[in-house]
Design a protein around this motif. Structure first.
Motif, short mmCIF file in Angstrom:
data_model
loop_
_atom_site.label_atom_id
_atom_site.label_comp_id
_atom_site.label_asym_id
_atom_site.label_seq_id
_atom_site.Cartn_x
_atom_site.Cartn_y
_atom_site.Cartn_z
N PRO A 192 0.76 -1.21 -0.03
CA PRO A 192 -0.09 -0.03 -0.11
C PRO A 192 0.83 1.27 -0.08
O PRO A 192 0.49 2.01 -0.56
N SER A 220 -17.75 1.94 2.93
CA SER A 220 -16.61 1.20 3.50
C SER A 220 -16.89 0.70 4.81
O SER A 220 -16.50 -0.46 5.39
N GLY A 280 -12.85 4.57 5.54
CA GLY A 280 -12.98 4.76 3.96
C GLY A 280 -13.44 6.41 3.78
O GLY A 280 -13.76 7.00 4.62
N ALA A 281 -13.53 6.51 2.38
CA ALA A 281 -14.05 7.88 2.23
C ALA A 281 -15.44 8.22 2.34
O ALA A 281 -15.84 9.32 2.41
N ILE A 288 -9.48 -4.16 2.95
CA ILE A 288 -9.49 -2.52 3.07
C ILE A 288 -8.22 -1.86 3.34
O ILE A 288 -8.29 -0.54 3.43
N ASP A 344 -3.99 10.99 3.37
CA ASP A 344 -4.58 12.19 2.77
C ASP A 344 -4.27 13.35 3.52
O ASP A 344 -4.52 14.42 3.09
N ARG A 375 -4.48 4.85 2.19
CA ARG A 375 -4.71 6.12 1.36
C ARG A 375 -5.58 7.27 2.15
O ARG A 375 -5.25 8.23 2.08
N VAL A 376 -6.54 6.75 2.83
CA VAL A 376 -7.46 7.77 3.58
C VAL A 376 -6.59 8.55 4.63
O VAL A 376 -6.40 9.68 4.69
N ASN A 384 -7.28 1.10 1.08
CA ASN A 384 -8.11 2.22 1.08
C ASN A 384 -7.90 2.91 2.40
O ASN A 384 -7.80 4.16 2.61
#
Length: 261
Positions: free
Chosen positions: A42, A211, A206-207, A125, A135, A131-132, A128
């Motif tokens: 990831p 999720s 999640g975004a 998951i 961010d 990534r979140v 994701n």
């Protein structure tokens, strides 16, 4: 059995489970490199796909060895899960009747796939989630991540998911031995839904809300299936007790009649 015999059996079964975990850990050492590469993917994807600056770093001389131990032990727990789950259930089954002991094979057949499914869902998951969470890094900054902290976070998350998927099976096992009833479990359905959704919100950041739903839905489904099985088992137990009570009363009446004659 006497208390000493129970303790001896617990010791023996713990020893068998420990040996299985050790053997699984040895196998984990063998596949350590490809597993570590998969766990760090990831972070690599952030650099390759999104052009970010993220890197995993060791913060000490002994950190690579410590990480190898942690990952190998985790793999040992996963690979040996059929053994230690069986030993856990087999320690309970002496208190069950002969017919109830037949569910041992069914318990293992259900518990092991659920445990592995929870770990697999966490694995799905993870990209994701990484990534979140990354961010939130402000523009112009880099993510210099300590690899031991990152991998430990991933392993704990996957283990938590696996154990969470085992809880419905544990509830049914407790009901089977008469510790809790289906109605007692059903009374806690509100707090259970709240805790499951809270866990899903923290574990699957999640975004969007989907999720969280993808994680909470199977956990709630398993929980209510376990409640249904517990209620059915309670009815079966109550029906059996009624038949046994009627038989005992009929036997007592017959004995009193014979004594009267």
């Amino acid at each position: 059995m006497a208390l000493g015999e129970h303790l001896k059996e617990a010791r023996d079964r713990f020893f068998i489970a420990a040996v299985a975990v050790v053997l699984g850990t040895v196998a984990g050492f063998v596949v350590y490199d490809p597993v570590l590469a998969a766990l760090s993917r990831p972070i690599q994807d952030l650099n390759a796909r999104e052009g970010r600056s993220a890197a995993l770093n060791f913060d000490g001389v002994a950190s690579p060895f410590d990480l190898m131990i942690q990952v190998s032990v985790f793999l040992g727990l996963v690979l040996s899960s059929p053994v230690w789950l069986y030993q856990l259930w087999a320690f309970i089954t002496p208190s069950l009747k002969t017919k109830e002991r037949r569910v041992t094979v069914a318990f293992i057949a259900v518990a092991v796939p659920l445990f592995l499914s929870g770990i697999f869902l966490a694995w799905l998951i993870l990209p994701n989630a990484v990534r979140v969470l990354t961010d939130f890094t402000p523009g112009g900054f880099s993510n210099i991540i300590t690899v031991t902290v990152f991998i430990t976070f991933l392993l704990r998350l996957m283990l938590a998911f696996g154990i969470a998927f085992l809880l419905p099976v544990v509830l049914f096992g407790l009901n089977l031995v008469g510790i809790v009833s289906g109605k007692q479990i059903l009374k806690a359905w509100r707090i259970t839904i709240f805790l499951v959704c809270l866990f899903a919100a923290m574990a699957a950041p999640g975004a969007d809300a989907m999720s969280m739903f993808y994680l909470a839905a199977p956990m709630l489904l398993l929980f209510f299936i376990a409640i249904g099985l517990c209620l059915l088992n309670d009815k079966r137990r109550a029906r059996r007790n009624t038949v046994q009570q009627a038989y005992l009363e009929a036997t007592a009446n017959r004995a009193s009649v014979i004594d009267g004659i």
